[in-house]
Motif scaffolding. Structure first.
Motif, short mmCIF file in Angstrom:
data_model
loop_
_atom_site.label_atom_id
_atom_site.label_comp_id
_atom_site.label_asym_id
_atom_site.label_seq_id
_atom_site.Cartn_x
_atom_site.Cartn_y
_atom_site.Cartn_z
N MET A 17 35.56 29.02 41.60
CA MET A 17 35.77 29.85 40.42
C MET A 17 35.74 31.33 40.74
SD MET A 17 36.27 27.77 37.98
CE MET A 17 36.06 28.84 36.54
N GLY A 18 35.45 31.69 41.98
CA GLY A 18 35.36 33.11 42.33
C GLY A 18 36.67 33.83 42.11
N ILE A 19 37.77 33.20 42.50
CA ILE A 19 39.10 33.68 42.15
C ILE A 19 39.77 32.52 41.48
CG2 ILE A 19 41.29 34.53 43.02
CD1 ILE A 19 39.93 35.76 45.30
N LEU A 20 40.20 32.67 40.25
CA LEU A 20 40.56 31.55 39.42
C LEU A 20 42.02 31.62 39.01
CD1 LEU A 20 39.58 29.13 37.60
CD2 LEU A 20 39.22 30.84 35.82
N THR A 232 36.82 38.50 40.57
CA THR A 232 35.40 38.59 40.22
C THR A 232 34.94 40.03 40.07
OG1 THR A 232 34.88 36.52 41.35
CG2 THR A 232 33.07 38.06 41.05
N ASP A 233 34.14 40.29 39.06
CA ASP A 233 33.46 41.57 38.91
C ASP A 233 32.31 41.59 39.92
OD1 ASP A 233 31.84 43.71 38.18
OD2 ASP A 233 31.85 43.25 36.03
N ASP A 241 32.35 36.42 34.39
CA ASP A 241 32.70 37.80 34.02
C ASP A 241 33.67 38.32 35.07
OD1 ASP A 241 31.09 37.78 31.83
OD2 ASP A 241 29.42 38.85 32.77
N TYR A 242 34.93 38.44 34.71
CA TYR A 242 35.93 38.85 35.68
C TYR A 242 36.31 40.31 35.51
CZ TYR A 242 36.23 33.91 36.62
OH TYR A 242 35.91 32.62 36.96
N SER A 257 37.25 40.99 49.71
CA SER A 257 35.99 41.14 50.44
C SER A 257 35.03 41.93 49.55
CB SER A 257 36.20 41.90 51.76
OG SER A 257 37.01 41.15 52.64
N GLY A 258 33.80 41.42 49.41
CA GLY A 258 32.85 42.10 48.54
C GLY A 258 31.43 42.00 49.04
#
Length: 357
Positions: A17-20, A232-233, A241-242, A257-258
């Motif tokens: 779900m991190g990038i959806l 992702t925020d 919360d995107y 990358s975060g």
């Protein structure tokens, strides 16, 4: 493990779900024992595990369900090429023979050539020889800690992309040096998926999401609309919360990358897994996340890391050399967009401000 008395927090592990992919809820996971009617496009969905992460796939095809082949290909990529723990992988063999020439496949030669070129263009902001530094910090692992300065300096002595020599399909690394292609691994996996898809004539569209940090879109959705990827925020308060949505057109690669992916906090300082090869410490320049879109999985993956280390100004200059689009997020809740990304990105969070670069 972190020393006793430290306040340690494990960063969020990326999930599917991190990038959806934003798709209609009515899409159904089909019974793969049933053959689709000839010429009729069917939708298949699958959740797998490869490269130490959750892999989600959505396939549009008039043929058979091949989603299972995607996970198999990714696992083979890691086990045969990239793993530093599997003694039979090519990278592991190179590390075991540091100081001595090692024969490698033409495929890995091609990847290393691209990686070393990016290292040069980024002035070492991304470097494949930081294996020992990654192991020293072990962020996200069982023994994560802040190393002593003497330990860091000792490891830095063996770091530098100039310590890798390629001659044909022979590679030699400096004795004591250790390769780690983790910053490129998922991108390489996506590139290999793309090669596989070029022979799948019945497939009209495919989305592959590797753990919320790398995405491949191939072909088109049945309705002809753009692929919509939620980002992702990096300072989200709740899952889901995107930050915003990035649109991808046909076959493209996206990588993020975060500093929220793997980290721990000590004395109010966030120590994350994106290490600066120059200092030996996690990159600290105010950036919290970088998302890159381009036409190569390896490039997208590597550029997102390199640009995180470089920051907005130097990172933007590097992106121009690759014709890539990107967004940078900083600790002051600014989102910096390249010209191309501004045409793709829709902001969802009101507490962020959009800036052009």
């Amino acid at each position: 493990m972190a020393k006793q008395g430290r306040k340690v927090k494990i960063g969020r592990t990326p999930t599917a779900m991190g990038i959806l992919l934003l798709i209609p809820a009515a899409i159904v996971i089909l019974d793969t024992s049933l053959c689709p009617a000839a010429g009729k496009t069917q939708t298949f969905s699958n959740i797998d595990f490869a490269m130490d992460t959750v892999v989600s796939e959505t396939l549009y095809t008039s043929g058979e369900d091949i989603t299972g082949e995607i996970g198999t290909l990714l696992r083979e990529t890691e086990e045969s090429l990239l793993s530093w723990t599997n003694e039979d992988s090519e990278i592991s063999l190179i590390n075991a023979q540091s100081g001595q020439p090692t024969e490698i496949s033409s495929e890995l030669t091609g990847y290393l050539t691209e990686i070393l070129e990016m290292s040069r263009k980024s002035d070492g902001a991304i470097d494949p020889t930081i294996g020992n530094l990654i192991r020293l910090w072990d962020i996200g692992g069982e023994d994560q800690r802040i190393p002593d300065e003497e330990e860091i300096q000792a490891v830095l002595a063996d770091i530098g992309y100039g310590n890798v020599e390629l001659s044909g399909n022979t590679v030699t690394i400096k004795e004591g040096c250790s390769l780690d292609l983790g910053a490129f691994g998922k991108g390489i996996g996506c590139d290999r998926i793309l090669e596989y898809m070029e022979d799948q004539e019945e497939v009209t569209g495919l989305l592959v999401n590797l753990g919320g940090s790398s995405v491949l879109t191939w072909g088109n959705k049945p309705d002809g609309s753009l692929w919509q990827i939620a980002i992702t925020d990096p300072r989200e308060e709740e899952d889901g919360d995107y930050l915003g949505i990035v649109s991808l057109d046909s076959t493209e690669f996206l990588s993020t990358s975060g500093d929220y992916e793997k980290y721990f906090i000590e004395d109010g300082v966030r120590y994350h897994h994106i290490l600066d090869p120059d200092t030996g410490y996690p990159a600290q320049n105010g950036i919290t996340a970088v998302t890159v879109v381009c036409d190569s999985g390896l490039a997208a993956d590597g550029l997102s890391t390199a640009c995180f280390v470089l920051g907005v100004e130097a990172g933007t200059a590097l992106l121009e050399e690759y014709g890539a689009d990107a967004l940078f997020v900083d600790e002051e809740f600014n989102v910096y967009l390249t010209e191309g990304m501004a045409k793709r990105f829709t902001l969802l969070q009101e507490n962020y401000s959009v800036q052009s670069v």
